[in-house]
Design a protein around this motif. Structure first.
Motif, mmCIF file in Angstrom:
data_model
loop_
_atom_site.group_PDB
_atom_site.id
_atom_site.type_symbol
_atom_site.label_atom_id
_atom_site.label_comp_id
_atom_site.label_asym_id
_atom_site.label_seq_id
_atom_site.Cartn_x
_atom_site.Cartn_y
_atom_site.Cartn_z
ATOM 1 N N VAL A 1 0.849 -1.190 0.000
ATOM 2 C CA VAL A 1 0.000 0.000 0.000
ATOM 3 C C VAL A 1 0.885 1.240 0.000
ATOM 4 O O VAL A 1 1.943 1.263 0.641
ATOM 5 N N GLN A 2 0.473 2.274 -0.718
ATOM 6 C CA GLN A 2 1.245 3.514 -0.703
ATOM 7 C C GLN A 2 1.178 4.161 0.681
ATOM 8 O O GLN A 2 0.136 4.148 1.332
ATOM 9 N N ALA A 3 2.298 4.732 1.102
ATOM 10 C CA ALA A 3 2.401 5.281 2.453
ATOM 11 C C ALA A 3 1.807 6.684 2.555
ATOM 12 O O ALA A 3 1.381 7.089 3.640
ATOM 13 N N ASN A 4 1.778 7.427 1.455
ATOM 14 C CA ASN A 4 1.234 8.784 1.471
ATOM 15 C C ASN A 4 -0.150 8.800 0.846
ATOM 16 O O ASN A 4 -0.455 8.013 -0.050
ATOM 17 N N GLY A 5 -0.979 9.717 1.298
ATOM 18 C CA GLY A 5 -2.320 9.827 0.745
ATOM 19 C C GLY A 5 -3.212 8.681 1.167
ATOM 20 O O GLY A 5 -3.042 8.077 2.232
ATOM 21 N N LYS A 6 -4.158 8.345 0.319
ATOM 22 C CA LYS A 6 -5.065 7.243 0.602
ATOM 23 C C LYS A 6 -4.310 5.916 0.597
ATOM 24 O O LYS A 6 -3.352 5.739 -0.163
ATOM 25 N N PRO A 7 -4.723 4.955 1.430
ATOM 26 C CA PRO A 7 -4.032 3.653 1.467
ATOM 27 C C PRO A 7 -4.418 2.786 0.270
ATOM 28 O O PRO A 7 -5.148 1.797 0.392
#
Length: 306
Positions: A171-177
């Motif tokens: 999952v990306q760490a910044n913004g929405k998961p």
């Protein structure tokens, strides 16, 4: 008399607006046989909509067919004109799902969804959070083979045994998961074995629980200038120091975002048990759910963009 708008109708209306239908249809169309002679195939858009309804409500093929006759919200989502006088039966629903499984189209659907979100600036490839969830399989042997699924296995977590498989996500760490990478294995496979599969390669930071801890990976990440946010693991003879505990607590505030997609998939859409036999079928289902979960988590931003 004013009719109340049901929650399921609101949900389906939102998802209809945010799903990139044209991009997903382009992925499936080359593998969807139009047929020559015999009964004409059902409309591809109709079958894809039915497939998504089946995933959102965790229905079997026979239950999905009956719901098409019974539920007004489903009929509104599909559109009465789409039927053309013929409602797809459970066999047609089964065959469409097999097309996705046979050609690995779920992974392509996830990639198409992420491309759609990336064009709108919602995908941020800076950091990755990794985690896995256990999904149980039926333990009963009351079937024609009188045995459990041979592709599943047992594992122990918190002194409790589980039988089934693991869904791994990055999952990306910044913004929405938002989920950018997916892996699916049997339950006994350790989380760390799938670490490389969950990285997209452009990370500046990686995060995960203590299951991913590895000293060689830690030294390698620091040599490449990548922030190593994997939780430290205590040993019997070497308990965690106060500094390590503080660092783990700090990173846990970031890592908790990875639980949001699992909450949607397992709690909201009720996929807490494996429906099919074999890893490939369940991997296809899990990957499709991850793609739909990304759209669901970004639905408000996507609707605001128009």
């Amino acid at each position: 008399m004013k009719r109340k708008v049901l929650r399921v109708e609101k949900f389906l209306l939102e998802m209809e607006r945010v799903i990139p239908w044209d991009a997903l249809l382009d992925v499936i169309r080359p593998h969807y046989k139009t047929g020559v002679g015999g009964r004409p195939p059902h409309d591809l858009t109709l079958m894809l909509r039915i497939h998504f309804l089946q995933l959102w409500h965790n229905l079997s093929d026979p239950a999905m067919e009956e719901a098409l006759y019974d539920r007004l919200s489903f009929q509104q989502f599909l559109g009465f004109d789409s039927f053309g006088g013929v409602i797809p039966d459970e066999t047609a629903i089964l065959r469409f799902r097999h097309i996705l499984e046979e050609h690995g189209l779920s992974a392509q659907i996830l990639a198409a969804v992420n491309d759609h979100l990336g064009e709108r600036g919602l995908i941020l490839k800076e950091g990755t959070i990794m985690d896995a969830t256990l999904i149980e399989a039926p333990r009963s042997t009351k079937n024609t083979q009188h045995k459990r699924d041979p592709e599943m296995s047992s594992t122990r977590k918190n002194n409790q045994y589980y039988y089934g498989a693991k869904g791994h996500i990055g999952v990306q760490a910044n913004g929405k998961p938002l989920i950018h990478s997916v892996s699916f294995t049997t339950a006994k496979d350790h989380d760390k074995t799938q670490m490389r599969e969950l990285l997209h390669g452009d990370e500046v930071a990686i995060f995960g629980d203590s299951a991913y801890a590895d000293q060689a990976e830690k030294r390698g990440s620091r040599a490449l200038g990548i922030y190593y946010g994997i939780a430290d693991r205590a040993a019997r003879c070497h308990p965690l120091s106060s500094t390590q505990k503080k660092k783990n607590h700090k990173h846990s505030r970031i890592r908790c975002k990875v639980e949001h997609p699992f909450r949607v998939i397992k709690c909201q859409w009720n996929h807490t048990k494996l429906r099919y036999k074999g890893l490939r079928k369940n991997e296809s289902l899990f990957t499709s759910l991850c793609a739909l979960c990304n759209l669901y988590l970004c639905r408000k931003q996507l609707m605001a963009m128009g």
